[in-house]
Design a protein around this motif. Sequence first.
Motif, PDB file in Angstrom:
ATOM      1  N   GLY A  22       0.633  -1.112   0.096  1.00  0.00           N
ATOM      2  CA  GLY A  22      -0.087   0.215  -0.127  1.00  0.00           C
ATOM      3  C   GLY A  22       0.800   1.198   0.012  1.00  0.00           C
ATOM      4  N   ARG A  23       1.848   1.120   0.783  1.00  0.00           N
ATOM      5  CA  ARG A  23       2.937   2.439   0.835  1.00  0.00           C
ATOM      6  C   ARG A  23       3.517   2.483  -0.573  1.00  0.00           C
ATOM      7  NH1 ARG A  23       6.740   4.673   4.756  1.00  0.00           N
ATOM      8  NH2 ARG A  23       8.619   5.093   3.238  1.00  0.00           N
ATOM      9  N   MET A  24       3.596   1.642  -1.159  1.00  0.00           N
ATOM     10  CA  MET A  24       4.546   1.889  -2.589  1.00  0.00           C
ATOM     11  C   MET A  24       3.458   2.160  -3.601  1.00  0.00           C
ATOM     12  SD  MET A  24       7.756  -0.601  -2.495  1.00  0.00           S
ATOM     13  CE  MET A  24       7.024  -2.166  -1.553  1.00  0.00           C
ATOM     14  N   THR A  25       2.262   1.593  -3.481  1.00  0.00           N
ATOM     15  CA  THR A  25       1.232   2.021  -4.371  1.00  0.00           C
ATOM     16  C   THR A  25       0.993   3.467  -4.256  1.00  0.00           C
ATOM     17  OG1 THR A  25       0.194  -0.066  -4.431  1.00  0.00           O
ATOM     18  CG2 THR A  25      -0.987   1.917  -5.193  1.00  0.00           C
ATOM     19  N   ALA A  26       0.730   3.854  -3.013  1.00  0.00           N
ATOM     20  CA  ALA A  26       0.520   5.245  -2.607  1.00  0.00           C
ATOM     21  C   ALA A  26       1.735   6.124  -3.031  1.00  0.00           C
ATOM     22  CB  ALA A  26       0.363   5.397  -1.135  1.00  0.00           C
ATOM     23  N   MET A  27       3.083   5.880  -3.192  1.00  0.00           N
ATOM     24  CA  MET A  27       4.060   6.769  -3.522  1.00  0.00           C
ATOM     25  C   MET A  27       3.872   6.911  -5.045  1.00  0.00           C
ATOM     26  SD  MET A  27       7.026   5.135  -1.016  1.00  0.00           S
ATOM     27  CE  MET A  27       8.277   6.013  -1.565  1.00  0.00           C
ATOM     28  N   ASP A  40      -6.414   0.572   7.542  1.00  0.00           N
ATOM     29  CA  ASP A  40      -5.437  -0.425   8.187  1.00  0.00           C
ATOM     30  C   ASP A  40      -5.670  -0.491   9.517  1.00  0.00           C
ATOM     31  OD1 ASP A  40      -2.707  -1.773   7.009  1.00  0.00           O
ATOM     32  OD2 ASP A  40      -2.887  -1.606   9.174  1.00  0.00           O
ATOM     33  N   PRO A  41      -5.723  -1.577  10.239  1.00  0.00           N
ATOM     34  CA  PRO A  41      -5.742  -1.723  11.619  1.00  0.00           C
ATOM     35  C   PRO A  41      -4.582  -1.212  12.425  1.00  0.00           C
ATOM     36  CG  PRO A  41      -5.436  -3.792  10.800  1.00  0.00           C
ATOM     37  CD  PRO A  41      -5.667  -2.796   9.566  1.00  0.00           C
ATOM     38  N   ASP A  42      -3.481  -1.109  11.913  1.00  0.00           N
ATOM     39  CA  ASP A  42      -2.249  -0.592  12.649  1.00  0.00           C
ATOM     40  C   ASP A  42      -2.212   0.821  12.436  1.00  0.00           C
ATOM     41  OD1 ASP A  42       0.303  -0.243  13.567  1.00  0.00           O
ATOM     42  OD2 ASP A  42       1.349  -1.514  12.164  1.00  0.00           O
ATOM     43  N   PRO A  43      -2.087   1.548  13.716  1.00  0.00           N
ATOM     44  CA  PRO A  43      -1.881   3.110  13.527  1.00  0.00           C
ATOM     45  C   PRO A  43      -0.647   3.770  13.000  1.00  0.00           C
ATOM     46  CG  PRO A  43      -1.841   2.457  15.752  1.00  0.00           C
ATOM     47  CD  PRO A  43      -2.351   0.869  14.828  1.00  0.00           C
ATOM     48  N   ALA A  44       0.376   2.553  12.943  1.00  0.00           N
ATOM     49  CA  ALA A  44       1.632   2.828  12.722  1.00  0.00           C
ATOM     50  C   ALA A  44       2.071   2.204  11.221  1.00  0.00           C
ATOM     51  CB  ALA A  44       2.672   2.750  13.612  1.00  0.00           C
ATOM     52  N   CYS A  45       1.129   1.882  10.441  1.00  0.00           N
ATOM     53  CA  CYS A  45       1.242   0.812   9.223  1.00  0.00           C
ATOM     54  C   CYS A  45       2.147   1.821   8.353  1.00  0.00           C
ATOM     55  CB  CYS A  45       0.083   0.725   8.552  1.00  0.00           C
ATOM     56  SG  CYS A  45      -0.810   2.354   7.825  1.00  0.00           S
ATOM     57  N   PRO A  46       3.075   1.161   7.528  1.00  0.00           N
ATOM     58  CA  PRO A  46       3.862   1.889   6.741  1.00  0.00           C
ATOM     59  C   PRO A  46       3.552   3.034   5.693  1.00  0.00           C
ATOM     60  CG  PRO A  46       4.569  -0.556   6.743  1.00  0.00           C
ATOM     61  CD  PRO A  46       3.241  -0.143   7.410  1.00  0.00           C
ATOM     62  N   ALA A  47       2.296   3.010   5.306  1.00  0.00           N
ATOM     63  CA  ALA A  47       1.639   3.935   4.376  1.00  0.00           C
ATOM     64  C   ALA A  47       1.276   5.236   5.243  1.00  0.00           C
ATOM     65  CB  ALA A  47       0.527   3.310   3.547  1.00  0.00           C
ATOM     66  N   ARG A  48       1.138   5.031   6.532  1.00  0.00           N
ATOM     67  CA  ARG A  48       0.604   6.287   7.142  1.00  0.00           C
ATOM     68  C   ARG A  48       1.548   7.502   6.733  1.00  0.00           C
ATOM     69  NH1 ARG A  48      -2.170   8.116  11.359  1.00  0.00           N
ATOM     70  NH2 ARG A  48      -3.167   6.140  11.718  1.00  0.00           N
ATOM     71  N   PRO A 347      28.040  -1.953  -7.220  1.00  0.00           N
ATOM     72  CA  PRO A 347      27.434  -1.060  -8.540  1.00  0.00           C
ATOM     73  C   PRO A 347      25.900  -1.422  -8.594  1.00  0.00           C
ATOM     74  CG  PRO A 347      29.802  -1.726  -8.697  1.00  0.00           C
ATOM     75  CD  PRO A 347      29.290  -2.463  -7.548  1.00  0.00           C
ATOM     76  N   GLY A 348      25.155  -0.587  -9.108  1.00  0.00           N
ATOM     77  CA  GLY A 348      23.884  -0.980  -9.282  1.00  0.00           C
ATOM     78  C   GLY A 348      22.655  -1.126  -8.245  1.00  0.00           C
ATOM     79  N   VAL A 349      23.192  -0.992  -7.149  1.00  0.00           N
ATOM     80  CA  VAL A 349      22.484  -1.475  -5.806  1.00  0.00           C
ATOM     81  C   VAL A 349      21.633  -0.174  -5.155  1.00  0.00           C
ATOM     82  CG1 VAL A 349      22.379  -2.288  -3.754  1.00  0.00           C
ATOM     83  CG2 VAL A 349      23.685  -3.559  -5.345  1.00  0.00           C
ATOM     84  N   ARG A 350      20.336  -0.369  -5.078  1.00  0.00           N
ATOM     85  CA  ARG A 350      19.564   0.534  -4.260  1.00  0.00           C
ATOM     86  C   ARG A 350      19.010   0.005  -3.089  1.00  0.00           C
ATOM     87  NH1 ARG A 350      16.316   3.485  -9.038  1.00  0.00           N
ATOM     88  NH2 ARG A 350      17.835   4.400 -10.280  1.00  0.00           N
ATOM     89  N   LEU A 351      18.600   0.698  -2.119  1.00  0.00           N
ATOM     90  CA  LEU A 351      18.172   0.222  -0.918  1.00  0.00           C
ATOM     91  C   LEU A 351      16.619   0.742  -0.678  1.00  0.00           C
ATOM     92  CD1 LEU A 351      18.319  -0.934   2.285  1.00  0.00           C
ATOM     93  CD2 LEU A 351      19.031   1.345   2.837  1.00  0.00           C
ATOM     94  N   HIS A 352      15.582  -0.213  -0.415  1.00  0.00           N
ATOM     95  CA  HIS A 352      14.087   0.306  -0.184  1.00  0.00           C
ATOM     96  C   HIS A 352      13.741  -0.278   1.206  1.00  0.00           C
ATOM     97  CE1 HIS A 352      14.316   0.550  -4.865  1.00  0.00           C
ATOM     98  NE2 HIS A 352      15.006  -0.548  -4.526  1.00  0.00           N
ATOM     99  N   LEU A 353      13.632   0.675   1.940  1.00  0.00           N
ATOM    100  CA  LEU A 353      13.100   0.257   3.228  1.00  0.00           C
ATOM    101  C   LEU A 353      11.610   0.985   3.553  1.00  0.00           C
ATOM    102  CD1 LEU A 353      16.158   1.475   5.765  1.00  0.00           C
ATOM    103  CD2 LEU A 353      15.375  -1.047   4.888  1.00  0.00           C
ATOM    104  N   TYR A 354      10.792   0.012   4.497  1.00  0.00           N
ATOM    105  CA  TYR A 354       9.172   0.114   4.408  1.00  0.00           C
ATOM    106  C   TYR A 354       8.762   1.135   5.618  1.00  0.00           C
ATOM    107  CZ  TYR A 354       9.781  -3.957   1.425  1.00  0.00           C
ATOM    108  OH  TYR A 354      10.119  -4.823   0.288  1.00  0.00           O
ATOM    109  N   GLU A 355       9.702   1.352   6.302  1.00  0.00           N
ATOM    110  CA  GLU A 355       9.543   2.376   7.480  1.00  0.00           C
ATOM    111  C   GLU A 355       8.537   1.700   8.223  1.00  0.00           C
ATOM    112  OE1 GLU A 355       8.805   7.137   8.219  1.00  0.00           O
ATOM    113  OE2 GLU A 355       8.458   6.189   5.989  1.00  0.00           O
ATOM    114  N   LYS A 356       8.936   0.185   8.495  1.00  0.00           N
ATOM    115  CA  LYS A 356       8.277  -0.307   9.659  1.00  0.00           C
ATOM    116  C   LYS A 356       8.993  -0.189  10.953  1.00  0.00           C
ATOM    117  CE  LYS A 356       6.581  -4.271   6.733  1.00  0.00           C
ATOM    118  NZ  LYS A 356       6.428  -5.613   6.540  1.00  0.00           N
ATOM    119  N   LEU A 357       8.171  -0.202  12.107  1.00  0.00           N
ATOM    120  CA  LEU A 357       8.916   0.588  13.344  1.00  0.00           C
ATOM    121  C   LEU A 357       9.450  -0.651  14.103  1.00  0.00           C
ATOM    122  CD1 LEU A 357       6.409   3.211  14.163  1.00  0.00           C
ATOM    123  CD2 LEU A 357       8.340   3.477  12.889  1.00  0.00           C
TER     124      LEU A 357
END
Length: 389
Positions: A22-27, A40-48, A347-357
């Motif tokens: 959901g977070r990446m769709t939103a972005m 979402d039932p989680d008040p701190a969900c990654p998309a928030r 080379p060629g590497v990227r990092l993608h974090l979901y902001e899960k606490l």
Amino acid sequence: MNEGKPILPGATIGIFGGGQLGRMTAMAARAMGYRILVLDPDPACPARFVVDGCIEAGWDDAREAANLARGCDVVTLEIEQISAASMEAAGAFAPVRPGQAMLTVIQNRVEQKDWLRRHGFPLGEYRAVHSLEELRQAITALGGRCFCKSATGGYDGRGQGKVGFNPAAAFADESDAAWQALGEAEGVVEQAIDLEREISVLVSRSPRGEVKVFPAAWNHHEHQILAWSVIPAPIQPALETEARRIAEQIADTFQLEGLLAVELFVTRAGKLLVNELAPRPHNSYHASERACVTGQFEQHVRAICDLPLGEVGVVQPAAIANLLGDLWLNDANEPKEPKFDAALAIPGVRLHLYEKLRPRRGRKMGHLSAVGATADQAVERVLLASSLL
């Protein structure tokens, strides 16, 4: 309601689910000029942290599902566990894509397999079970080496058990453990397959009926969790064509509106068998963001908004490796910091974090992606980067 016409940027998209998908769709949607609301039932969900509003409610809260849809021009989902009542309540105020009829089939593994079999799609042997005795009978009938899966819920190895893979284990003990893994409830027993590899094919289909099928991804699992994936899959062209045909036919039969990931087994005999379906963006297609002309999240937005679908050809091979919560924990479950700087030096590497606490063992916290001149080089780079964490 926006039936029959495109939903243009400036409109509001609702998403059932505020996890990483959901977070990446939103972005992707925000980059295109849409506003986003999630439930979402989680008040701190990654998309928030990247959306315009978040409703804290469960998947079966029809009242809040209706409240979500009231403020939206279209509603979609990033998780299958939405109740029929919530889907129906939302559908009274905005189009819900994909729809309730399709979700009802896919939510239950028994219903899903029966639907696939009725429509003539290739499957491995399986039995539906409702008791320990039925489970034991099914395992025996299917040859003794089986995977047992709960009918509902369960993913990344949860709600699953294996029987017949350990010669030293007693059948009664293994079947008891498998029944407990199913939550002592309805499930499906699948015959173990002589497997060469696992692939997936992602289909996008708009309400107007336009279809784009992404190139197949090759997926490698460890402990029943996706460890890494690469696009394009290194398979024979004829097999790729057949996999894409199967996936597109499933999407057309469902009259899909949105995305559908079709997971497939490739047997050592060269046959394709459908494993499972997911009516949403998929972990195995994170690499599409770098491999393809249009990534899966932008394509999801285009499909549900009935916009022209983007091209999905491969620009460059790309691979991803999942980052589980184990990386953030030492042997005593105390926090530690992964060495992201070392990984990013490749080379060629990227990092993608979901902001899960809160990291937990087995929890997907993010992923690395890498590009390469070939699929093999992309995989080599992402696995090297992952090893340096």
